[in-house]
Design a protein around this motif. Structure first.
Motif, PDB file in Angstrom:
ATOM      1  N   GLN A   1      -4.930 -42.802 -62.783  1.00  0.00           N
ATOM      2  CA  GLN A   1      -5.561 -44.073 -63.526  1.00  0.00           C
ATOM      3  C   GLN A   1      -5.996 -45.442 -62.987  1.00  0.00           C
ATOM      4  OE1 GLN A   1      -3.721 -44.560 -67.532  1.00  0.00           O
ATOM      5  NE2 GLN A   1      -4.291 -46.760 -67.556  1.00  0.00           N
ATOM      6  N   TYR A   2      -4.924 -45.658 -62.005  1.00  0.00           N
ATOM      7  CA  TYR A   2      -4.913 -46.833 -61.316  1.00  0.00           C
ATOM      8  C   TYR A   2      -5.730 -46.544 -60.045  1.00  0.00           C
ATOM      9  CZ  TYR A   2      -1.429 -48.296 -64.829  1.00  0.00           C
ATOM     10  OH  TYR A   2      -0.513 -48.329 -65.748  1.00  0.00           O
ATOM     11  N   HIS A  11      -7.860 -44.057 -58.865  1.00  0.00           N
ATOM     12  CA  HIS A  11      -9.209 -43.375 -58.737  1.00  0.00           C
ATOM     13  C   HIS A  11     -10.310 -44.594 -58.816  1.00  0.00           C
ATOM     14  CE1 HIS A  11      -8.085 -39.198 -60.132  1.00  0.00           C
ATOM     15  NE2 HIS A  11      -8.218 -39.395 -58.803  1.00  0.00           N
ATOM     16  N   ALA A  18      -0.900 -38.552 -63.807  1.00  0.00           N
ATOM     17  CA  ALA A  18      -1.914 -39.021 -64.773  1.00  0.00           C
ATOM     18  C   ALA A  18      -1.955 -40.603 -64.426  1.00  0.00           C
ATOM     19  CB  ALA A  18      -1.783 -38.659 -65.936  1.00  0.00           C
ATOM     20  N   LEU A  19      -0.879 -41.228 -64.692  1.00  0.00           N
ATOM     21  CA  LEU A  19      -0.898 -42.730 -64.573  1.00  0.00           C
ATOM     22  C   LEU A  19      -1.211 -43.144 -63.198  1.00  0.00           C
ATOM     23  CD1 LEU A  19       0.094 -44.787 -66.280  1.00  0.00           C
ATOM     24  CD2 LEU A  19       2.369 -44.784 -65.645  1.00  0.00           C
TER      25      LEU A  19
END
Length: 267
Positions: free
Chosen positions: A166-167, A169, A162-163
Motif C-alpha cells: 500500500q505504501y 506501490h 499488504a500494508l
C-alpha cells in the motif's frame, strides 16, 4: 572514558538495526540499549511527549556514565535532539534519513522516503528535503502501522505484505529508483520492501553511516575502547521483560536477557 559504555535508544526495538551496525564496526565497545517500547510508536505522539521521554532516557544514560549517546530514532531526532543537545555534555549522534547518498545514486532523479508521520512533519525533515530539492524530487510516504508490527516481532505474512504494498506501490508508480528507510524499524522489513519495490529500486538506510559517525566522534575524543576482547551488550526496556525478551531476541538473533527500566523512568 575508554572503558565507559555507549548508550543507544529508540522508541522501541527499531534501533536494534542501528545497534547491529555499531556492534559490527565497534565490537570491542560496551553497549547499552534502551527500547522505550511501552511508549512506542513515537511517530503518533506529541512533540512535548517525545522530548520528555528522550530527556528521561538520556538522564538514565548519563547516570550510567556513557561516553556517547546514539539517538537511534528518526522521530526522536526530529522532535527532541535540537533542544536536548545543548543540555548534555556527552557526544550525541542523531539519525538522518539517507537522502544524500540516495540523491547521489539516483538515475531517475526521484527518490521515495518511508517514515512516520511525526518524522515527515518535523523541521529537521523539511530542512533535509530543502537541501536536496534542487537535485532530486523527494516523495515522502508516511507508513502508519509498520512500527507496531515490528514491535510485535511480526516481520512477515499477508498482513504486513499488504500494508507495505500500500505504501510502496504508489512510489514505484512515480518512477522512484531509490527508496530511503526513514525509520529504524523499517530495515527489519527491508527484504519484503525490496521484493515489493522490485529490482529497479534500491532500498537504503542510514544505520552503517551512523556507526561510522559514532566511530569518528569517539576517535576525535580519543575515547575508543582499547581492549582486545569483545565488549558487552546490555538491553533495557520499558515494556514487560518477557515480551521485550522475545522480540529483542528475535531481532537480535540471539537469546538475550532484558532488564526492566527503573520505575522512575517508566512513566
Amino acid at each position: 572514558m575508554h572503558k565507559n559504555p555507549i548508550g543507544v535508544f529508540d522508541s522501541g526495538v527499531g534501533g536494534l538495526s542501528v545497534l547491529r551496525e555499531i556492534r559490527k564496526l565497534l565490537p570491542e565497545e560496551d553497549l547499552l540499549y534502551v527500547a522505550d517500547s511501552a511508549h512506542a510508536p513515537y511517530g503518533d505522539k506529541p512533540k512535548e511527549f517525545i522530548l520528555e521521554r528522550s530527556a528521561t532516557i538520556m538522564d538514565f544514560f548519563v547516570s550510567r556514565h556513557v561516553k556517547a549517546i546514539v539517538v537511534a530514532c528518526n522521530t526522536a531526532t526530529g522532535a527532541a535532539v535540537k533542544e536536548l543537545r545543548p543540555k548534555y555534555n556527552v557526544p550525541m549522534i542523531a539519525m538522518e534519513p539517507a537522502v544524500k547518498p540516495a540523491s547521489e545514486r539516483s538515475q531517475t532523479g526521484i527518490i521515495g522516503v518511508l517514515a512516520t508521520n511525526r518524522t515527515i512533519d518535523s523541521n529537521n525533515f523539511r530542512i533535509l528535503f530543502a537541501r536536496f530539492a534542487g537535485q532530486v524530487t523527494i516523495i515522502p510516504q508516511a507508513c502508519p502501522g509498520l512500527v507496531e508490527l515490528v514491535e510485535q516481532g511480526n516481520l512477515k505474512g499477508d498482513e504486513i505484505r499488504a500494508l507495505i504494498a500500500q505504501y510502496v506501490h504508489p512510489l514505484v508508480a512515480q518512477n522512484v529508483d531509490m527508496l530511503v528507510l526513514g525509520c529504524t524499524h523499517y530495515p527489519f522489513l527491508a527484504p519484503i520492501i525490496q521484493e515489493i519495490a522490485g529490482d529497479s529500486v534500491t532500498v537504503i538506510d542510514s544505520g552503517a553511516a551512523i556507526a561510522r559517525e559514532l566511530k569518528s566522534r569517539l576517535e576525535k575524543a580519543t575515547v575508543l575502547a582499547n581492549r582486545q576482547t569483545q565488549g558487552s551488550v546490555q538491553f533495557w526496556s520499558s515494556n514487560e521483560a518477557g515480551t521485550a525478551k522475545r522480540v529483542i531476541s528475535q531481532l537480535w538473533q540471539a537469546d538475550i536477557e532484558v532488564i526492566k527500566l527503573p520505575e522512575a523512568i517508566l512513566i
